[in-house]
Design a protein around this motif. Structure first.
Motif, PDB file in Angstrom:
ATOM      1  N   CYS A 270      67.614  50.910  11.889  1.00  0.00           N
ATOM      2  CA  CYS A 270      68.236  50.878  13.205  1.00  0.00           C
ATOM      3  C   CYS A 270      68.906  52.222  13.483  1.00  0.00           C
ATOM      4  N   ASN A 271      68.655  52.768  14.647  1.00  0.00           N
ATOM      5  CA  ASN A 271      69.247  54.050  15.012  1.00  0.00           C
ATOM      6  C   ASN A 271      70.764  53.972  15.148  1.00  0.00           C
ATOM      7  N   ASN A 272      71.269  52.764  15.380  1.00  0.00           N
ATOM      8  CA  ASN A 272      72.708  52.609  15.615  1.00  0.00           C
ATOM      9  C   ASN A 272      73.478  52.269  14.338  1.00  0.00           C
ATOM     10  N   CYS A 273      73.049  51.199  13.624  1.00  0.00           N
ATOM     11  CA  CYS A 273      73.828  50.738  12.462  1.00  0.00           C
ATOM     12  C   CYS A 273      73.145  51.014  11.131  1.00  0.00           C
ATOM     13  N   ARG A 274      71.954  51.613  11.166  1.00  0.00           N
ATOM     14  CA  ARG A 274      71.195  51.976   9.979  1.00  0.00           C
ATOM     15  C   ARG A 274      70.741  50.771   9.160  1.00  0.00           C
ATOM     16  N   PHE A 275      70.697  49.606   9.769  1.00  0.00           N
ATOM     17  CA  PHE A 275      70.217  48.398   9.096  1.00  0.00           C
ATOM     18  C   PHE A 275      68.712  48.506   8.889  1.00  0.00           C
ATOM     19  N   THR A 276      68.239  48.155   7.706  1.00  0.00           N
ATOM     20  CA  THR A 276      66.803  48.179   7.420  1.00  0.00           C
ATOM     21  C   THR A 276      66.132  46.960   8.049  1.00  0.00           C
ATOM     22  N   ILE A 277      65.121  47.208   8.877  1.00  0.00           N
ATOM     23  CA  ILE A 277      64.404  46.138   9.576  1.00  0.00           C
ATOM     24  C   ILE A 277      62.971  46.105   9.057  1.00  0.00           C
ATOM     25  N   ASN A 278      62.517  44.917   8.684  1.00  0.00           N
ATOM     26  CA  ASN A 278      61.114  44.722   8.310  1.00  0.00           C
ATOM     27  C   ASN A 278      60.685  43.338   8.778  1.00  0.00           C
ATOM     28  N   HIS A 279      59.431  42.989   8.531  1.00  0.00           N
ATOM     29  CA  HIS A 279      58.927  41.696   8.990  1.00  0.00           C
ATOM     30  C   HIS A 279      59.723  40.542   8.387  1.00  0.00           C
ATOM     31  N   SER A 280      60.051  40.646   7.115  1.00  0.00           N
ATOM     32  CA  SER A 280      60.731  39.549   6.442  1.00  0.00           C
ATOM     33  C   SER A 280      62.098  39.293   7.070  1.00  0.00           C
ATOM     34  N   ARG A 281      62.804  40.358   7.398  1.00  0.00           N
ATOM     35  CA  ARG A 281      64.118  40.187   8.017  1.00  0.00           C
ATOM     36  C   ARG A 281      63.997  39.669   9.447  1.00  0.00           C
ATOM     37  N   LEU A 282      62.916  39.998  10.121  1.00  0.00           N
ATOM     38  CA  LEU A 282      62.697  39.440  11.457  1.00  0.00           C
ATOM     39  C   LEU A 282      62.406  37.949  11.381  1.00  0.00           C
ATOM     40  N   MET A 283      61.726  37.516  10.311  1.00  0.00           N
ATOM     41  CA  MET A 283      61.497  36.070  10.117  1.00  0.00           C
ATOM     42  C   MET A 283      62.817  35.341   9.905  1.00  0.00           C
ATOM     43  N   VAL A 284      63.698  35.936   9.120  1.00  0.00           N
ATOM     44  CA  VAL A 284      65.020  35.342   8.890  1.00  0.00           C
ATOM     45  C   VAL A 284      65.799  35.284  10.197  1.00  0.00           C
ATOM     46  N   ALA A 285      65.710  36.357  11.002  1.00  0.00           N
ATOM     47  CA  ALA A 285      66.412  36.391  12.288  1.00  0.00           C
ATOM     48  C   ALA A 285      65.897  35.304  13.226  1.00  0.00           C
ATOM     49  N   LYS A 286      64.595  35.033  13.165  1.00  0.00           N
ATOM     50  CA  LYS A 286      64.015  33.968  13.983  1.00  0.00           C
ATOM     51  C   LYS A 286      64.588  32.610  13.558  1.00  0.00           C
ATOM     52  N   PHE A 287      64.654  32.363  12.264  1.00  0.00           N
ATOM     53  CA  PHE A 287      65.234  31.113  11.761  1.00  0.00           C
ATOM     54  C   PHE A 287      66.688  30.994  12.199  1.00  0.00           C
ATOM     55  N   ARG A 288      67.436  32.064  12.058  1.00  0.00           N
ATOM     56  CA  ARG A 288      68.858  32.058  12.421  1.00  0.00           C
ATOM     57  C   ARG A 288      69.043  31.723  13.892  1.00  0.00           C
ATOM     58  N   GLN A 289      68.184  32.261  14.756  1.00  0.00           N
ATOM     59  CA  GLN A 289      68.283  31.974  16.182  1.00  0.00           C
ATOM     60  C   GLN A 289      67.990  30.499  16.472  1.00  0.00           C
ATOM     61  N   ASP A 290      66.993  29.940  15.780  1.00  0.00           N
ATOM     62  CA  ASP A 290      66.668  28.524  15.982  1.00  0.00           C
ATOM     63  C   ASP A 290      67.805  27.621  15.500  1.00  0.00           C
ATOM     64  N   VAL A 291      68.457  28.001  14.404  1.00  0.00           N
ATOM     65  CA  VAL A 291      69.609  27.226  13.924  1.00  0.00           C
ATOM     66  C   VAL A 291      70.730  27.278  14.969  1.00  0.00           C
ATOM     67  N   SER A 292      70.975  28.455  15.502  1.00  0.00           N
ATOM     68  CA  SER A 292      72.014  28.604  16.525  1.00  0.00           C
ATOM     69  C   SER A 292      71.699  27.770  17.761  1.00  0.00           C
ATOM     70  N   ASP A 293      70.431  27.763  18.178  1.00  0.00           N
ATOM     71  CA  ASP A 293      70.034  26.968  19.350  1.00  0.00           C
ATOM     72  C   ASP A 293      70.232  25.470  19.104  1.00  0.00           C
ATOM     73  N   LEU A 294      69.984  25.025  17.871  1.00  0.00           N
ATOM     74  CA  LEU A 294      70.200  23.623  17.542  1.00  0.00           C
ATOM     75  C   LEU A 294      71.684  23.261  17.613  1.00  0.00           C
ATOM     76  N   LEU A 295      72.526  24.118  17.051  1.00  0.00           N
ATOM     77  CA  LEU A 295      73.955  23.808  16.989  1.00  0.00           C
ATOM     78  C   LEU A 295      74.647  23.945  18.344  1.00  0.00           C
ATOM     79  N   THR A 296      74.188  24.876  19.174  1.00  0.00           N
ATOM     80  CA  THR A 296      74.882  25.125  20.443  1.00  0.00           C
ATOM     81  C   THR A 296      74.249  24.404  21.630  1.00  0.00           C
ATOM     82  N   ALA A 297      72.923  24.260  21.629  1.00  0.00           N
ATOM     83  CA  ALA A 297      72.237  23.658  22.780  1.00  0.00           C
ATOM     84  C   ALA A 297      71.492  22.382  22.431  1.00  0.00           C
ATOM     85  N   ASN A 298      71.555  21.955  21.157  1.00  0.00           N
ATOM     86  CA  ASN A 298      70.937  20.703  20.714  1.00  0.00           C
ATOM     87  C   ASN A 298      69.411  20.734  20.785  1.00  0.00           C
TER      88      ASN A 298
END
Length: 558
Positions: free
Chosen positions: A286-314
């Motif tokens: 990432c140009n801003n925070c220097r976080f390493t981004i790869n496919h595997s981390r994007l898969m985790v981010a997708k899971f995290r978003q779905d968990v958030s949608d379940l908890l906040t929007a059911n």
């Protein structure tokens, strides 16, 4: 793009294709064929078929035309030297295997193009495809009328030659539909049931395909409207050479290349070390925070978003919207209540441990570095006594059905960073061989194409009924049956109603099109299918030569 309530009759085609009356006993060479206009009658896309013929011959012919256009697109993109910075000259590094290297280079161009097409399809799906109902919630799954509310969607999209999408987006949509269970789940999750009810726009697409050159050419007004509303270019190749990707940690945008690197030093590992977003070894910082981004981390981010949608929007987790047989059934409408419990178990489990999972997958904490870490943690969770008690109301170990739905939920993240239930790049590439086979046999230019289509639709009717009456067996399609089967799936609502009507012992399941059936011997299954077909037709031959000459011999005389 308008949405209307109820079915509307399709408009008649505005032109008539001339029929070439001059035919020989054997077909002309393929070189000659490419210069001949298709000798097709005016195709009829009205409601002409019923349970006696679940798919129409005219739809099969229109589908053949579309497949021919897709194969031409693949050939043109694959052979366009220099696109995406991939040059044929790289093959010269392998003087003993130049042809093999060229194949790898052309496959790579097509894979990058397809990845770009999936990105464009995603934007079209969310920005332009109409929403017919709110996104599904856990409360919807409790409704005894859940299935009926989904299946009886009474809105349709009025597709015309003036609102169809570009060819690359149509290609992804086509592949998405050819996975019926995944497509239904995605339509339910995102409220796109009008698209599910309407099905593939055979007539509108057919009207845009020239019958001599087999080119897809919607109107200029259609192309301009698309670009104006979605802020993308009509042609995939005219879009940006990079993708804007939000950082999973800081959410700041990053411009990442679609592919980066060359063919490499070994053909066995060709392009394996490339680090663009469409490459297997994608990696950037990432140009801003220097976080390493790869496919595997994007898969985790997708899971995290779905968990958030379940908890906040059911919103339920993917993989827990339909039961094990692909049926979206409500709680009190299930003959076996365990089906509903199994179906909703993944969402109830995630509700129980969701806050802990949000902490574990928080990229700022860096505890979950890849999809393997997530899988390991989730496997620990499904053995945790407290988690299971919270999810199930009492402590019980996982049943086979609950474990299967848990596995299905997690399969949405393994190797898949898209918003959809499956890897659409892999789906398109996986269907490539079938499309090439269809184009190579070239029924389109055959003088008996309409008779061939009528024959294969009748043959398919027998095949699908054999499959429905023997749900525990694997029925293997021939190539002609396969065409009708895929054409049927492009009408998702009709396909659902036909295949879930419970022909055998009340067994209802949405039949998926499994291209690689597991745990079966294909040869034995094909022999069984041939025997069942022989019995059903009182001596009919299931596997026959499908070349022009044999098709012409089988056609009835004038």
């Amino acid at each position: 793009m308008d949405v209307t309530a109820g079915d509307k009759p399709e408009e008649a085609l505005s032109y008539v294709i001339a029929i070439d009356e001059k035919t020989d006993e054997r077909p002309p060479s393929y070189k000659q064929v490419n210069e001949i206009a298709l000798g097709l009658p005016n195709l009829n896309f009205g409601e002409t078929h019923s349970d006696s013929l679940p798919v129409s011959p005219d739809q099969c012919v229109a589908h053949l035309k579309f497949l021919a256009v897709l194969e031409d697109l693949r050939w043109r993109v694959s052979n366009k030297n220099g696109i995406f910075g991939i040059y044929d000259s790289e093959a010269e590094r392998f003087p003993a295997s130049t042809n093999e290297a060229l194949v790898r280079i052309r496959e790579k161009r097509w894979a990058v193009y397809t990845a770009r097409a999936v990105e464009r399809y995603t934007k079209w799906w969310f920005d332009l495809l109409p929403i017919s109902r709110p996104q599904v919630t856990m409360r919807d799954l409790e409704n005894p009328e859940y299935e009926r509310s989904i299946i009886d969607c009474d809105t349709r999209i009025l597709w015309t030659a003036d609102n169809v999408p570009p060819l690359d987006i149509l290609m992804i949509w086509h592949s998405h539909m050819l996975h019926p269970r995944d497509f239904l789940e995605d339509c339910i999750r995102y409220g796109k049931l009008s698209a599910w009810s309407t099905g593939f726009p055979f007539e509108a697409v057919n009207n845009c395909i020239d019958n001599r050159m087999l080119e897809y050419k919607p109107s200029e007004a259609c192309q301009q409207a698309f670009e104006r509303h979605i802020k993308l270019r009509w042609d995939n190749l005219d879009d940006s050479p990079s993708k804007e990707l939000a950082c999973p940690r800081c959410s700041k945008p990053n411009e990442v290349p679609w592919t980066k690197g060359g063919i490499g030093h070994s053909l066995k590992e060709a392009f394996k070390k490339n680090t663009g977003i469409a490459d297997a070894s994608f990696k950037t910082r990432c140009n801003n925070c220097r976080f390493t981004i790869n496919h595997s981390r994007l898969m985790v981010a997708k899971f995290r978003q779905d968990v958030s949608d379940l908890l906040t929007a059911n919103h339920p987790m993917p993989g827990s919207i339909c039961n094990i047989d692909g049926i979206p059934q409500g709680r009190q409408n299930v003959r076996n209540p365990q089906y509903w419990n199994n179906m909703t178990f993944p969402s109830r489990l995630v509700q129980a441990v969701g806050n802990d999972m949000l902490i574990f997958t928080d990229p700022c904490g860096n505890w979950c570095k890849n999809i393997d870490d997530l899988r390991t943690q989730m496997e620990v969770t499904v053995r945790d006594r407290n988690a299971l008690t919270a999810a199930k109301g009492k402590f019980q170990s996982l049943s086979p059905g609950e474990r299967e739905h848990f596995r299905r939920m997690m399969s949405h993240y393994w190797g898949n960073t898209s918003y959809f239930a499956l890897d659409l790049v892999g789906a398109v590439i996986g269907q490539g061989t079938f499309i090439q086979n269809m184009v190579n046999i070239d029924w389109l230019h055959s003088p008996t194409v309409m008779e061939t289509s009528r024959r294969l639709t009748k043959k398919y009717k027998i095949f699908i009924d054999i499959k429905l009456e023997n749900p525990l067996k694997t029925a293997v399609p021939t190539m002609d049956v396969g065409l009708a089967w895929l054409t049927h799936q492009l009408q998702p609502r009709k396909y659902y109603k036909y295949t879930t009507k419970g022909v055998c012992r009340g067994c209802r399941q949405l039949i998926d099109h499994d291209y690689t059936p597991r745990e079966c011997n294909i040869s034995e299954s094909f022999e069984w299918t041939s025997e069942m077909y022989y019995r059903a037709t009182n001596g009919g031959i299931y596997s026959e030569c499908s070349c022009w000459y044999c098709e012409a011999k089988r056609a009835p005389g004038p």
